[in-house]
Design an enzyme around this catalytic site. Structure first.
Site: not given
Length: 509
Positions: A79, A167, A169
């Site tokens: 990001c 993202h 994660e």
């Protein structure tokens, strides 16, 4: 030497989540604020740049010198990290026409790119950004896109430098774990050998070398962190570890005796200290929550210091500091060398003149539990709900008396035992009861009563930062309420707290 990934933190709410995902893949990693970077040694196999609440155009936009890193080690920008890398290389980053937040699907994937190996076209990803990369520098290549974001992922030609606009994660990114594995294993060459067994072996060896024949004193709380830290120290130095477990009069019903017995079964050299009277005297008449906390902390220090001085030639203080405490103390918002120490022993003063040893200061809470399991610590300790350091002192709203403690201990015992009996305890992250400074009218038999109100609280959470109330079955709540009112003299009304965090907190004080 253990392989290591460094995560440079630009202030994202997801930074700790990146670290947790990396460690779930059995790769050791560390988080460092962008303005407090470590020396990069040969153990470092790659670097991840986190997201940020900032825009690259902000006057105080966080930035680092990327030229010294790019091309030297594999680099993954997530990001903001991806935007910063492109921006500093001359790319065009601009405000998104519409803020891109939430689920999206990859419309294009370069499946031949090592970062995108086994990441499927139409795979769902999670977006959370206000800026977007409009144009890449000439030597950057798009390796993934969505319908709205052309540069969802890129690689710099001739370098192991990658950027992701989404993202990986976050669990909503379906192939995020695969993508991170591709980066860690295939691109960085990490060995995936950082396991609980590996941690125990390495930590015990390091503690033996560090402590030698020195003596260590440690305050135990009955909780997971201090118990696991104590067992690691015990494996390293045996009887040279002196543990102190203080009964502050604010523990759960029978907890002092039960936990003390558990510690003795674990082979720990532990002394139980009954200091209830000292704490009750210090708390007499105090109603302000912060003043109560300070009084409890002060008396704990006095009791612990008195007991520690009875030991001869102690050089070290053992603490159960875990990694989130370390991260918070050296943060993007304000670097500091001071580690928080409230979690186990109330924050011990400088006059104790002890060096500090913290065996768990690289672990997250869930990792502590896995290490505890490797050490064969009983599930009754490893599976315990978090319990506040000041104990029932901040669950009794208003002043504290032995009688109020008795009432709340009985209420809490019925509630917690009920959760266990109904197989609900392990579905709850934290539960407890609050004694309110409120009395209400009730009827028991033919008599009118005017007695205390208690509130029950049960929440689900991952780390305590956010929490949601648990939808306990009505039948269970009815049974527990009935038992409390019938069995606990002084209570005639039970309520259930259905507030989430935020805006409420888990504890009431």
């Amino acid at each position: 030497m253990t392989d290591k990934i460094l995560i440079f933190d630009f202030g994202s709410q997801y930074t700790q989540l990146i670290a947790r995902r990396v460690r779930e893949l059995n790769v050791y990693c560390e988080i460092h604020p962008y303005n407090h970077l470590p020396v990069i040694d040969e153990s470092v196999k790659g670097i991840i740049l986190s997201g940020s609440p900032h825009s690259v155009f902000d006057d105080e936009a966080p930035s680092i010198e990327l030229d010294s890193i790019r091309g030297e080690l594999p680099l993954l920008g997530v990001c903001y990290g991806a935007q910063l890398t492109a921006h500093e290389a001359g790319g065009n980053v601009a405000k998104s026409e519409i803020r891109e937040y939430g689920r999206a699907k990859l419309s294009f994937v370069n499946e031949n790119n090592p970062l995108m190996h086994l990441v499927m076209p139409k795979s769902q990803v999670w977006m959370s950004h206000g800026d977007t990369i409009k144009k890449l520098p000439e030597d950057f290549t798009v390796i993934a896109s969505t319908a709205d974001v052309e540069v969802a992922a890129y690689q710099i030609e001739g370098e192991q430098t990658y950027g992701l606009q989404f993202h990986p994660e976050v669990t909503h990114s379906v192939d995020g774990k695969q993508l991170l594995k591709n980066f860690l294993v295939d691109i960085c060459g990490c060995s995936q050998d950082w396991t609980p067994a590996h941690f125990v072996e390495g930590t015990v060896a390091a503690l033996k070398e560090k402590l030698g024949n020195d003596k260590v004193v440690m305050g135990l709380s009955g909780g997971v962190d201090s118990s696991v830290a104590a067992m690691l120290l015990h494996k390293a130095i045996g009887k040279n570890l002196y543990c102190i477990f203080v009964d502050n009069g604010l523990l759960r019903k029978n907890e002092f005796e039960t936990v003390l017995h558990s510690y003795e079964d674990m082979g720990l050299n532990v002394k139980g200290v009954d200091a209830k009277a000292d704490f009750y005297k210090a708390l007499e008449g105090i109603t302000d929550p912060e003043l109560k906390r300070k009084a409890i902390g002060r008396v704990f220090i006095e009791v612990f210091d008195d007991e520690a001085h009875k030991l001869e030639e102690v050089q070290w203080l053992g603490q159960g500091t875990i990694y989130p405490d370390v991260i918070e103390s050296v943060s993007v918002k304000g670097p500091s060398a001071t580690i928080k120490s409230h979690h186990n022993v109330g924050g011990l003063p400088d006059f104790m003149k002890l060096k500090v040893v913290e065996p768990l200061n690289t672990l997250f809470k869930d990792e502590v539990r896995r290490v505890g399991k490797e050490l064969e610590i009983k599930q009754t300790i490893l599976g315990r709900h978090p319990f506040p350091g000041p104990g029932l002192g901040i669950r009794i709203l208003g002043d504290i008396t032995p009688e109020k403690v008795r009432i709340l201990q009985e209420v809490d015992h019925i509630f917690i035992q009920g959760l266990k009996d109904h197989k609900l305890y392990d579905d709850v992250w934290q539960a407890g009861a609050m004694l309110l400074p409120v009395q209400s009218v009730g009827v028991m038999g033919d008599e009118r009563t005017y007695e205390n109100v208690v509130a029950l609280r049960a929440v689900t959470s991952l780390d305590g930062m956010t929490a949601d109330w648990v939808h306990l079955p009505y039948e269970f709540l009815a049974e527990v309420s009935n038992k409390i009112i019938n069995r606990v003299k002084g209570v005639n009304r039970v309520v259930y707290d259905i507030s989430s965090k935020p805006p409420a907190t888990i504890e009431w004080e």
